[in-house]
Write an enzyme that holds these catalytic residues in place. Structure first.
Site, PDB file in Angstrom:
ATOM      1  CG  HIS A 268      -3.089  -3.129   4.216  1.00  0.00           C
ATOM      2  ND1 HIS A 268      -2.077  -2.517   4.904  1.00  0.00           N
ATOM      3  CD2 HIS A 268      -3.718  -2.147   3.528  1.00  0.00           C
ATOM      4  CE1 HIS A 268      -2.087  -1.225   4.657  1.00  0.00           C
ATOM      5  NE2 HIS A 268      -3.076  -0.972   3.819  1.00  0.00           N
TER       6      HIS A 268
ATOM      7  CD  GLU B  84      -0.236  -5.314   6.398  1.00  0.00           C
ATOM      8  OE1 GLU B  84      -0.148  -5.896   5.296  1.00  0.00           O
ATOM      9  OE2 GLU B  84      -0.608  -4.128   6.487  1.00  0.00           O
TER      10      GLU B  84
ATOM     11  CB  CYS C 244      -0.969  -0.072   1.169  1.00  0.00           C
ATOM     12  SG  CYS C 244      -2.371   1.022   0.954  1.00  0.00           S
TER      13      CYS C 244
HETATM   14  N1  GLN Z   1      -3.416   6.264   0.883  1.00  0.00           N
HETATM   15  C1  GLN Z   1      -2.281   5.998   1.677  1.00  0.00           C
HETATM   16  C2  GLN Z   1      -1.082   6.767   1.191  1.00  0.00           C
HETATM   17  O1  GLN Z   1      -1.161   7.426   0.204  1.00  0.00           O
HETATM   18  C3  GLN Z   1      -1.941   4.532   1.690  1.00  0.00           C
HETATM   19  C4  GLN Z   1      -2.934   3.792   2.515  1.00  0.00           C
HETATM   20  C5  GLN Z   1      -2.400   2.571   3.157  1.00  0.00           C
HETATM   21  O2  GLN Z   1      -1.189   2.311   3.225  1.00  0.00           O
HETATM   22  N2  GLN Z   1      -3.304   1.834   3.707  1.00  0.00           N
HETATM   23  O3  GLN Z   1      -0.060   6.701   1.810  1.00  0.00           O
END
Ligand code: GLN
Length: 208
Positions: A184, A186, A87
């Site tokens: 995610h 994890e 992410c």
């Molecule tokens: N939208 C977040 C960002 O730009 C990422 C979200 C996440 O890691 N769950 O950092």
């Protein structure tokens, strides 16, 4: 083989969950390794592999730029260290980033993964969701994808392998020693993606 040293970048975000999933993956695979939380260039220089967790990519980027870790991470990945970006970690690894709402973000990036990322691609925090995804190219047919303010990948370079799509959007990729997911792993009890990453790591050490 000597003990594998895996780090989880612990500047901000889902650190403990990634430590737990990686420890479980090592145990299940019967691989001798340790998982440590890392944030300084010295700690990063000793790693065989790194996980950059989900969190807030601007915060992780700015803080790791200031303390010199961003540069060290980049050097290590360029010299072959496997990395798993989740992410915010995916965002940080990318070459180009745009926010769906605010446009160009001008945030610090590692500039290694040849993709264009759209931040907040599925909406804002309240639009977070879980959905089943499939990662057939890495033999994971079903995975519960937890998408939290998730990005997606809108363009990929020639060396990037798409390993998962959801609703026509690219949500997992691999480029050489870089693995990245928009969701995610994890935050689920399924450790198959962490196991896959550990296997990449083990192979990279054998190849050295
Ligand atoms: N939208 C977040 C960002 O730009 C990422 C979200 C996440 O890691 N769950 O950092």
């Amino acid at each position: 083989m000597s003990e594998i040293n895996i780090g989880v970048l612990s500047i901000q975000g889902d650190v403990a969950e990634n430590v737990a999933s990686t420890e479980a993956a090592l145990k299940e695979l019967g691989i001798n390794g340790k998982v440590t939380q890392v944030k300084t260039p010295e700690q990063i220089s000793k790693l065989d592999g790194l996980i950059i967790p989900g969190g807030e990519s601007t915060v992780i980027g700015h803080l790791s730029l200031v303390n010199g870790s961003l540069k060290k991470i980049k050097e290590k990945i360029e010299s072959g260290m496997p990395v798993f970006g989740i992410c915010a970690g995916l965002i940080l690894l990318s070459k180009k980033v745009k926010d769906r709402v605010v446009g160009e973000t001008d945030q610090p990036l590692l500039d290694l993964l040849d993709v264009k990322v759209e931040r907040n691609s599925f909406g804002r925090q309240r639009d977070s969701f879980e959905a089943e995804v499939s990662l057939e190219p890495v033999n994971i047919s079903k995975f519960n994808g937890v998408f939290i303010r998730a990005p997606s990948i809108t363009e990929v370079g020639n060396d990037v392998e798409v390993i998962s799509k959801f609703n026509e959007k690219i949500v997992a990729v691999k480029q050489g020693n870089i693995l990245a997911t928009a969701f995610h792993p994890e935050l689920t009890s399924d450790i198959s993606l962490h196991k896959y990453f550990v296997k990449i790591l083990q192979q990279s050490l054998k190849d050295q």
